[in-house]
Design an enzyme around this catalytic site. Sequence first.
Site, PDB file in Angstrom:
ATOM      1  N   LYS A   3       0.810  -1.220   0.000  1.00  0.00           N
ATOM      2  CA  LYS A   3       0.000   0.000   0.000  1.00  0.00           C
ATOM      3  C   LYS A   3       0.839   1.263   0.000  1.00  0.00           C
ATOM      4  O   LYS A   3       0.299   2.356  -0.048  1.00  0.00           O
ATOM      5  CB  LYS A   3      -0.964   0.016   1.187  1.00  0.00           C
ATOM      6  CG  LYS A   3      -2.192  -0.834   0.987  1.00  0.00           C
ATOM      7  CD  LYS A   3      -3.279  -0.417   1.958  1.00  0.00           C
ATOM      8  CE  LYS A   3      -4.490  -1.320   1.862  1.00  0.00           C
ATOM      9  NZ  LYS A   3      -5.408  -1.127   2.989  1.00  0.00           N
ATOM     10  N   LYS A  20      -9.458 -11.822  -8.065  1.00  0.00           N
ATOM     11  CA  LYS A  20     -10.416 -11.892  -6.982  1.00  0.00           C
ATOM     12  C   LYS A  20     -11.450 -10.771  -7.090  1.00  0.00           C
ATOM     13  O   LYS A  20     -11.096  -9.656  -7.461  1.00  0.00           O
ATOM     14  CB  LYS A  20      -9.644 -11.736  -5.665  1.00  0.00           C
ATOM     15  CG  LYS A  20     -10.131 -12.592  -4.542  1.00  0.00           C
ATOM     16  CD  LYS A  20      -9.192 -12.492  -3.359  1.00  0.00           C
ATOM     17  CE  LYS A  20      -9.893 -11.805  -2.209  1.00  0.00           C
ATOM     18  NZ  LYS A  20      -9.073 -11.666  -1.016  1.00  0.00           N
ATOM     19  N   LYS A  47     -13.782  -4.742  -4.015  1.00  0.00           N
ATOM     20  CA  LYS A  47     -14.544  -3.492  -4.080  1.00  0.00           C
ATOM     21  C   LYS A  47     -13.721  -2.385  -4.731  1.00  0.00           C
ATOM     22  O   LYS A  47     -14.250  -1.376  -5.151  1.00  0.00           O
ATOM     23  CB  LYS A  47     -15.090  -3.056  -2.717  1.00  0.00           C
ATOM     24  CG  LYS A  47     -14.176  -3.237  -1.551  1.00  0.00           C
ATOM     25  CD  LYS A  47     -14.963  -3.069  -0.230  1.00  0.00           C
ATOM     26  CE  LYS A  47     -14.182  -3.651   0.927  1.00  0.00           C
ATOM     27  NZ  LYS A  47     -14.947  -3.858   2.127  1.00  0.00           N
TER      28      LYS A  47
END
Length: 326
Positions: A111, A192, A195
Amino acid sequence: MIRVLSGIQPSGELHIGNYFGAIQAWVNDQHSFDSFFTIVDLHAITVEHSPEELRSNTLSLAMTLLAAGLDPQICTIFVQSHVSAHAELSWLLECTATYGELSRMTQFKEKGRSDESIRAGLFTYPALMAADILLYQAERVPVGEDQRQHLELTRDIAIRFNTKYGETFKIPEATIPPLGARVMDLAHPTKKMSKSAKSRAGTIFILDSPDEIAKKVGRAVTDAENRVEYDADRKPGVTNLLEIYCAATGENPSEVASRHKMYGDLKKSATDALVALLEPLQARYIELSKDPAEVGRILKLGSQKAMDIAAPTLKMAKNNIGLVIP
Ligand code: TRP
């Protein structure tokens, strides 16, 4: 009774990957274990966020979890920030974990370790997660494969704390669902369902209308053969549809494959199964959204139950590490 704790971030709408990968197991677990489920709003502010969206996502997630069948009479459902012990224990654990350990967390590296403007809280995120778990002396922690490393760190921190300062925490274990529980993106069946996907077309959200579900499933990527077979390597799209259908109905994918000739038949069955599963959930969601006071009451009761369990652990941890207990 064995205690279970898990957490979910209020960052955007839930999709069927979250449902089949986590929520469904939680709904089952609540009957067999002393279960605590927390909406981790403090984790959601470790990355760029909008305050208004965070507030509405938190309430909407609470309503979705209740609508999905988490029963506040049976389990404890609460918002992380309502129980201040999480933030407090987190500090003690930040002072137990090391810079090296936190630097090695893959999620942190992915991240933005290299980005100077990322929030310091993203770095210490795993210490807060460890606090979520250890406060309740939880033994089982149902999480996805991507959280395995955070669970390992939680165990290491707990063992170190116990060794240095005296027996304080139970050592938790991750319970990771089998790989079959992974729902893939309908438009990119080797990725996968997520969202944060760029397009919503491959993601079925729990609150999608029957029309939207039919449209997304209808457009799901398959292959040119038009022969239904259960084979993830050769036929990822078709296999994903079979697995989604079976996750919704509890049936066996190979059997379902043999019952369906063409992709259209399978898509129709998958749509019907999802609509049948989600329609009653959506009806309950609408009922709850008409009564925000009731949702507030449920969350308040949840945080009180959580506090009753968390408070003695926090006190023991503070005492053992050498703070003066007032
Ligand atoms: N980090 C978890 C995730 O992103 C969420 C989480 C926070 C959690 N605290 C937890 C999961 C405690 C299990 C237990 O999925």
